[in-house]
Design an enzyme around this catalytic site. Structure first.
Site, PDB file in Angstrom:
ATOM      1  N   HIS A 375      42.892  15.886  55.503  1.00  0.00           N
ATOM      2  CA  HIS A 375      41.594  15.961  56.180  1.00  0.00           C
ATOM      3  C   HIS A 375      40.790  14.681  56.108  1.00  0.00           C
ATOM      4  O   HIS A 375      39.630  14.673  56.508  1.00  0.00           O
ATOM      5  CB  HIS A 375      40.741  17.081  55.593  1.00  0.00           C
ATOM      6  CG  HIS A 375      41.257  18.451  55.841  1.00  0.00           C
ATOM      7  ND1 HIS A 375      40.882  19.208  56.925  1.00  0.00           N
ATOM      8  CD2 HIS A 375      42.139  19.207  55.146  1.00  0.00           C
ATOM      9  CE1 HIS A 375      41.496  20.381  56.877  1.00  0.00           C
ATOM     10  NE2 HIS A 375      42.268  20.399  55.809  1.00  0.00           N
ATOM     11  N   LYS A 566      25.082  17.447  59.909  1.00  0.00           N
ATOM     12  CA  LYS A 566      26.364  17.298  59.231  1.00  0.00           C
ATOM     13  C   LYS A 566      26.073  16.699  57.868  1.00  0.00           C
ATOM     14  O   LYS A 566      24.929  16.319  57.593  1.00  0.00           O
ATOM     15  CB  LYS A 566      27.299  16.373  60.027  1.00  0.00           C
ATOM     16  CG  LYS A 566      26.632  15.051  60.451  1.00  0.00           C
ATOM     17  CD  LYS A 566      27.571  14.165  61.237  1.00  0.00           C
ATOM     18  CE  LYS A 566      27.752  14.575  62.685  1.00  0.00           C
ATOM     19  NZ  LYS A 566      29.106  14.917  63.063  1.00  0.00           N
ATOM     20  N   ARG A 567      27.091  16.600  57.000  1.00  0.00           N
ATOM     21  CA  ARG A 567      26.859  15.936  55.729  1.00  0.00           C
ATOM     22  C   ARG A 567      26.318  14.521  55.974  1.00  0.00           C
ATOM     23  O   ARG A 567      26.638  13.889  56.991  1.00  0.00           O
ATOM     24  CB  ARG A 567      28.171  15.832  54.940  1.00  0.00           C
ATOM     25  CG  ARG A 567      28.616  17.151  54.348  1.00  0.00           C
ATOM     26  CD  ARG A 567      27.636  17.643  53.327  1.00  0.00           C
ATOM     27  NE  ARG A 567      27.753  16.881  52.108  1.00  0.00           N
ATOM     28  CZ  ARG A 567      27.999  17.409  50.913  1.00  0.00           C
ATOM     29  NH1 ARG A 567      28.109  18.725  50.773  1.00  0.00           N
ATOM     30  NH2 ARG A 567      28.092  16.656  49.846  1.00  0.00           N
ATOM     31  N   LYS A 572      29.293   8.474  58.894  1.00  0.00           N
ATOM     32  CA  LYS A 572      28.798   9.318  59.985  1.00  0.00           C
ATOM     33  C   LYS A 572      27.604   8.668  60.696  1.00  0.00           C
ATOM     34  O   LYS A 572      27.187   9.097  61.750  1.00  0.00           O
ATOM     35  CB  LYS A 572      28.432  10.702  59.459  1.00  0.00           C
ATOM     36  CG  LYS A 572      29.648  11.491  58.928  1.00  0.00           C
ATOM     37  CD  LYS A 572      29.219  12.826  58.343  1.00  0.00           C
ATOM     38  CE  LYS A 572      30.343  13.544  57.620  1.00  0.00           C
ATOM     39  NZ  LYS A 572      31.247  14.293  58.514  1.00  0.00           N
ATOM     40  N   THR A 674      34.013  19.179  63.474  1.00  0.00           N
ATOM     41  CA  THR A 674      34.074  20.504  64.086  1.00  0.00           C
ATOM     42  C   THR A 674      32.694  20.865  64.638  1.00  0.00           C
ATOM     43  O   THR A 674      32.587  21.665  65.558  1.00  0.00           O
ATOM     44  CB  THR A 674      34.523  21.579  63.068  1.00  0.00           C
ATOM     45  OG1 THR A 674      33.837  21.338  61.832  1.00  0.00           O
ATOM     46  CG2 THR A 674      36.022  21.504  62.835  1.00  0.00           C
ATOM     47  N   LYS A 678      31.239  22.852  68.113  1.00  0.00           N
ATOM     48  CA  LYS A 678      30.241  23.929  68.123  1.00  0.00           C
ATOM     49  C   LYS A 678      29.088  23.583  69.062  1.00  0.00           C
ATOM     50  O   LYS A 678      28.584  24.436  69.800  1.00  0.00           O
ATOM     51  CB  LYS A 678      29.723  24.181  66.705  1.00  0.00           C
ATOM     52  CG  LYS A 678      30.820  24.699  65.758  1.00  0.00           C
ATOM     53  CD  LYS A 678      30.423  24.601  64.289  1.00  0.00           C
ATOM     54  CE  LYS A 678      31.661  24.712  63.395  1.00  0.00           C
ATOM     55  NZ  LYS A 678      31.393  24.297  61.999  1.00  0.00           N
TER      56      LYS A 678
HETATM   57  C1  NBG Z   1      36.778  16.851  56.700  1.00  0.00           C
HETATM   58  C2  NBG Z   1      36.673  15.763  57.757  1.00  0.00           C
HETATM   59  C3  NBG Z   1      36.194  16.326  59.078  1.00  0.00           C
HETATM   60  C4  NBG Z   1      37.073  17.497  59.475  1.00  0.00           C
HETATM   61  C5  NBG Z   1      37.119  18.517  58.352  1.00  0.00           C
HETATM   62  C6  NBG Z   1      38.032  19.674  58.658  1.00  0.00           C
HETATM   63  C7  NBG Z   1      37.068  16.557  54.284  1.00  0.00           C
HETATM   64  C8  NBG Z   1      37.872  15.946  53.207  1.00  0.00           C
HETATM   65  N1  NBG Z   1      37.421  16.297  55.535  1.00  0.00           N
HETATM   66  O1  NBG Z   1      36.254  15.334  60.066  1.00  0.00           O
HETATM   67  O2  NBG Z   1      35.807  14.758  57.310  1.00  0.00           O
HETATM   68  O3  NBG Z   1      36.585  18.099  60.642  1.00  0.00           O
HETATM   69  O4  NBG Z   1      37.599  17.908  57.180  1.00  0.00           O
HETATM   70  O5  NBG Z   1      39.299  19.235  58.983  1.00  0.00           O
HETATM   71  O6  NBG Z   1      36.126  17.258  54.000  1.00  0.00           O
END
Ligand code: NBG
Length: 829
Positions: A375, A566-567, A572, A674, A678
Site C-alpha cells: 500500500h 485525508k490524513r 499529500k 480512495t 468517494k
Molecule cells: C494507503 C495509501 C493510499 C491507499 C490506501 C489503501 C497506507 C500504508 N497506504 O493511497 O497511502 O489508498 O493505502 O490502499 O496506509
C-alpha cells in the site's frame, strides 16, 4: 427505491411480524420496546437517548444474527475456500445506519420510531465511531468486508480489538490536540465475545532442541511469557443478500495459569502487573506516518493477532476434518500490507515445529496460502525491525526467517552467479548497517501473489520497489485497483442522490455500479440537471450547518465547496492548497475590481501525533483561516475552514457536499487514494495530479471532466535526478514569492516570523514533494476551475458524468478481481 423494502420478499406474514426477526414496522417497534425493557432494562419514559440507541441497535443485530446463523450452516456444509483478510486496521465506521440499509429496513425502522415519538436519525448520530484504523488502508479493509459479504465470498477479517482507536482530534489555538478515543465506553452492541475460542500466544524466551517420541530431533519454542487472545465477532451483512462476512478481532488478556502461579507464591502485585502488561498488547492503535521501528509493543501486537488468527484457521481446518496438509485448499490469506507479514513465519512454525511436516512441504503450503498487498512506496513506511528487538520477542521466528532466507538466497546465487548486490537487496535481512528484518521482503518471498492498489502504483512496485523480485518471477505481480463501497458512500451518505438515481435508472445499481452509465443519457437534460443541482445544494446547506455548529464559521452554500479531507502528510500537499489560497487572498486584496468565484475551502484530517511538520500544516491552515475569515475585504469571496476530527462518520456529511475534490499529491507518492473515488461518486469534480487512482478516474470520467495539473511521476523522478532547485521557482514567480513571504512576515501568526519557518525553509531548500515546481500549474488550473464553475449547466453536466462513469470504483469489482486473479475462489450461491 434502492432500499428494498422487506415487503418485496416473499416471506409469510408471520415472519414479518416476529419480534426477534420480523422486519415490518410493527415488529420493529415491538423489538425496540422488548430490547429497551428486557435487555437494556429501562422503561421508555425515563430512558436516555443512549439507552434507546442500544435498543434499536440490538433489534437490528437480532436480524443480522438470524442471517449469520444460516451463513455458518452454509459454510460448514460446503467445502469452500475461505478468505482470511489479515489487517492490523479495520476502520468500520458506525454500524447502525449501514446495517439497516443492508437489511433494507431503514424506512420501516424510521416509521416504528416515529410512531413512538422518537427520531431514528438521532440514534444513528449517537453511535461512537469504532476508529480502529488510521486512514485509507483501514477503511479499505472495511469496504472489502462489505463487498466480500455482498458478493458472497466466505470471508473472515482478522484484526485487533484496540481498546483505544485512533485519537479524537480537537483544535486548540489552531493546533491539533489528541484526545484518547474511548469508543468502548458505553459497550459495543455489535460484537459477541467468544472466550471459548481464545488462543494462547507465546512471546520472548528461546528455542530449544528436543528428541520426540520417534527419536527425531525437533525444535520447540520455550516462551518467556504468554498472553491469551479472546476473539470478538461482528458479522457484517452484505447488501440485499443473506450472506455475511465475519470480523474477528482479538483482545489480549493475561493468561490465568501465570496469575495463579504468582498468587501461590504470594506475589499478588506481580500477578496484577503481568495482567496489565498483557492487556497492553491490544490497548492502542499505533499511528502510521511515524517511525515505529523501535516499538517493541507494536511488534508484539502484530504477532499477537497473527498468531491468534493462524491458530484459529488451523482449528477450523481440523474441525472440518481436513488434514493440515490441505490447509491451503481451505484458506487464502491476504496480507493487508506488511503489518501481518510475520504470519508467514508463524504458519511455517506451526507446520514444521508442531505438525512435523518436512520443510519443503510446509513452504509449499505456506506460499500457496499467502498473498500480499503493498500500500505504499514511501521508504519510511516500509517496516523493518532491528534484529535484537526481533529476536527478543520472536526468537524462534527469527531462526525460521533465517532458514527461509538462506534457502531463498541460495536460489538467487544459482540464478545470478556473482551478483552479490542482488543478494543484498533481496535478502530478508538488511545488513547494510545496523541489522534489520525487512518485512516487505518476507511478504514477497512468502506469497504466491503480490499486488499494488492502482495501475501506476503496481507498475512502480514492479519497476522500483521490488524490481529484483519482479525480474525473477513477473507472473506473481498483479494490480488490483482499489474500490469503495457505494452502500456507505453513496446510499447512506447521500440519500438524496441515491433517490434521484433510483428514479432515473431504477434500483440495482448499488450492487452493480456499472449501471450508473444509464445516467449519461440525462447529462444534458436541463430538468435533470436542475434536480441534480438541487440535491447538491441541499447537501451543502446541511454541511454549512455542521460547519457553523462545529467551528462557528458561517459559510455560503452558494459558494464553490473546495474540499481536501485525508490524513495530513507532506506528500499529500495540503500546504500547496494553502499557497493557492494565500495567492488568491493577495489578488483580491490588491485588485479592488477582482471578480472570481466565491469559494469555501474546507480541510479535514489528522496528523500523526509525532509528525511535527504535519502538525505545523494544521496550524498554518487554521492561522490562514483566522486572518481571511475576519478580513471584511475578502471574506465574502473566500472562507477557509478546518473541520476537526475527520473520521468516517463526519466524512459521510462531507463527500456529498463537495463541488471540488482536491487530490494533489506529488505524482508517484499516493499509492491509490480512495477519497478521490468517494468524492467523484458524489458528483464532485477532481483537481488532481497524475497519481494513484486519479489516473484511472480521469480515464473513466473523461479528461474533459477532470482538472489535471502538475508533473508526472516520470518528470518528478527526472527533475530530482537532474538536480531540483526549489529556490529558483521562488525567485521566478512573483505570486509564489509573495505567498511564502507573507507567511514568513508573520501576517498569519500575529507577527511571529519564526513560527512557520521550519515549513517555509523546508520548501525553499529541500521541498522533497516538489510544491514549488507544481505551484504555478496548480494555481493556473484553479483558475480554470473558477471559470468552469461560472457555467452551472456545464458544471452539472460534468458532475453527472463523473457519477455515471464511476462503476469501476466499486469495491465489489475489486473484490471480484481478487477472487478471480489472486484467491481463485467462487462465491457462495
Ligand atoms: C494507503 C495509501 C493510499 C491507499 C490506501 C489503501 C497506507 C500504508 N497506504 O493511497 O497511502 O489508498 O493505502 O490502499 O496506509
Amino acid at each position: 427505491m434502492t432500499v428494498k423494502t422487506p415487503n418485496d420478499n416473499p416471506l409469510p406474514q408471520a415472519e414479518h411480524e416476529h419480534v426477534r426477526t420480523g422486519t415490518s414496522p410493527r415488529a420493529l417497534k415491538a423489538a425496540f420496546q422488548d430490547n429497551l425493557n428486557l435487555v437494556v432494562g429501562r422503561p421508555l419514559e425515563i430512558s436516555t437517548a443512549e439507552d434507546r440507541y442500544h435498543a434499536v441497535a440490538l433489534s437490528v443485530r437480532d436480524r443480522i444474527m438470524q442471517r449469520w446463523i444460516k451463513q455458518v450452516e452454509r459454510w460448514n456444509g460446503a467445502n469452500l475456500r475461505q478468505v482470511s483478510y489479515l489487517s492490523a486496521e479495520f476502520l468500520m465506521g458506525p454500524h447502525l445506519g449501514k446495517e439497516m440499509l443492508n437489511l433494507g429496513i431503514t424506512e420501516h425502522a424510521r416509521q416504528a420510531m416515529t410512531e413512538l415519538g422518537l427520531d431514528l436519525d438521532q440514534f444513528i448520530g449517537l453511535e461512537e465511531e469504532p476508529g480502529l484504523g488510521n486512514g485509507g488502508l483501514g477503511r479499505l479493509a472495511a469496504c472489502y468486508l462489505d463487498s466480500l459479504a455482498t458478493v458472497g465470498y466466505p470471508a473472515i477479517g482478522y484484526g485487533i480489538r484496540y481498546e483505544f482507536g485512533i485519537f479524537d482530534q480537537i483544535i486548540k489555538d489552531g493546533w491539533q490536540v489528541e484526545v484518547t478515543d474511548k469508543w468502548l465506553r458505553f459497550g459495543n452492541v455489535w460484537e459477541i465475545a467468544r472466550p471459548h475460542f481464545a488462543q494462547v500466544v507465546k512471546l520472548g524466551g528461546n528455542s530449544e532442541h528436543y528428541t520426540d517420541e520417534h527419536g527425531a530431533d525437533r525444535i520447540r519454542w520455550v516462551p518467556g511469557r504468554v498472553v491469551v487472545g479472546t476473539p470478538y465477532d461482528t458479522p457484517i451483512l452484505g447488501h440485499g443478500v443473506e450472506t455475511c462476512a465475519l470480523l474477528r478481532l482479538w483482545s489480549a488478556e493475561a493468561a490465568q495459569s501465570f496469575d495463579f502461579a504468582d498468587f501461590n507464591r504470594g506475589d499478588y502485585y506481580g500477578a496484577v502487573h503481568e495482567k496489565v502488561y498483557s492487556e497492553n498488547i491490544s490497548k492502542v492503535l499505533y499511528p502510521n506516518d511515524e517511525q515505529i521501528q523501535g516499538k517493541h509493543l507494536r511488534l508484539e501486537q502484530q504477532y499477537f493477532f497473527v498468531a491468534c488468527s493462524i491458530k484459529d484457521m488451523i482449528r477450523l481446518c481440523l474441525r472440518r476434518g481436513l488434514p493440515i496438509e490441505r490447509f491451503n485448499e481451505m484458506y487464502c490469506i491476504q496480507l493487508n500490507d506488511t503489518h501481518p507479514a510475520i504470519a508467514i513465519a508463524e504458519l511455517m512454525r506451526q507446520l514444521v515445529d508442531k505438525f512435523a511436516l518436512p520443510w519443503e512441504q510446509a513452504w509449499d503450503i505456506t506460499r500457496k496460502s499467502f498473498s500480499y498487498t503493498n500500500h505504499t512506496l514511501l521508504p519510511e513506511a516500509l517496516e523493518k525491525w532491528p534484529l535484537p528487538l526481533f529476536s527478543s520477542v520472536l526468537p524462534r521466528h527469527l531462526e525460521i526467517i533465517y532458514e527461509i532466507n538462506h534457502r531463498f538466497l541460495d536460489e538467487i546465487r544459482i540464478r545470478y552467479p556473482g551478483d552479490e548486490g542482488k543478494v543484498e537487496r533481496m535478502s530478508i535481512i538488511d545488513e547494510s548497517g545496523e541489522k534489520y528484518v525487512r518485512m516487505a521482503n518476507l511478504a514477497v518471498i512468502g506469497s504466491h501473489a503480490i499486488n499494488g492498489v492502482a495501475e501506476l502504483h503496481s507498475e512502480l512496485v514492479k519497476s522500483q520497489l521490488f524490481a529484483d523480485f519482479h525480474e525473477m518471477a513477473p507472473e506473481r505481480f498483479h494490480n488490483v485497483t482499489n474500490g469503495v463501497t457505494p452502500r456507505r458512500f453513496i446510499a447512506l451518505s447521500n440519500p438524496g442522490l441515491a433517490r434521484l438515481i433510483d428514479d432515473k435508472i431504477g434500483d440495482g445499481w448499488l450492487t452493480d455500479l456499472d449501471r450508473l452509465k444509464g445516467l449519461e443519457t440525462y447529462a444534458n437534460d436541463t430538468g435533470f440537471q436542475q434536480v441534480w443541482a438541487d440535491v447538491k445544494r441541499d447537501n451543502k446547506i446541511r454541511l454549512a450547518k455542521i460547519i457553523k455548529h462545529r467551528t462557528g464559521i458561517v459559510v455560503d452554500p452558494a459558494s464553490l465547496f473546495d474540499i481536501q479531507v485525508k490524513r495530513i502528510h507532506e506528500y499529500k500537499r495540503q500546504h500547496l492548497n494553502v499557497l493557492n489560497i494565500i495567492s488568491l487572498y493577495q489578488r483580491i486584496k490588491h485588485d479592488p475590481k477582482y471578480v472570481g468565484t466565491p469559494r469555501t475551502f474546507i480541510f479535514g484530517g489528522k496528523a500523526a501525533p509525532g509528525y511535527f511538520m504535519a502538525k505545523l500544516i494544521i496550524k498554518l491552515i487554521n492561522s490562514v483561516s483566522e486572518v481571511i475569515n475576519h478580513d471584511p475585504q475578502v471574506r465574502d469571496m473566500i472562507k477557509v475552514v478546518f473541520l476537526p476530527d475527520y473520521n468516517v462518520k463526519h466524512a459521510q456529511n462531507i463527500y456529498p457536499a463537495a463541488d471540488l475534490s482536491e487530490q494533489i499529491s506529488t505524482a508517484g507518492k499516493e499509492a491509490s487514494g480512495t477519497g478521490n473515488m468517494k468524492f467523484s461518486m458524489n458528483g464532485a469534480l477532481t483537481i488532481g495530479t497524475l497519481d494513484g487512482a486519479n489516473i484511472e478516474i480521469r480515464e473513466e470520467v473523461g479528461e474533459e471532466n477532470f482538472f489535471l495539473f502538475g508533473l508526472t511521476a516520470d518528470q518528478v523522478a527526472s527533475l530530482k535526478t537532474d538536480g531540483y532547485a526549489p529556490y529558483d521557482y521562488y525567485h521566478g514567480d512573483m505570486e509564489l514569492k509573495q505567498a511564502i513571504d507573507l507567511i514568513n512576515c508573520g501576517l498569519f501568526s500575529h507577527g511571529d516570523t519564526r513560527l512557520f519557518r521550519p515549513l517555509t525553509d523546508h520548501l525553499l531548500h529541500h521541498d522533497e514533494y516538489l510544491l514549488m515546481a507544481d505551484y504555478r500549474p496548480y494555481v493556473d488550473c484553479q483558475q480554470e476551475v473558477d471559470h468552469a464553475y461560472r457555467d452551472p449547466a456545464h458544471w452539472t453536466h460534468m458532475s453527472i458524468l463523473n457519477v455515471a462513469r464511476m462503476g469501476k470504483f466499486s469495491s465489489d469489482r475489486a473484490i471480484r478481481e481478487y477472487g478471480k486473479n489472486i484467491w481463485n475462489i467462487e462465491p457462495l450461491q
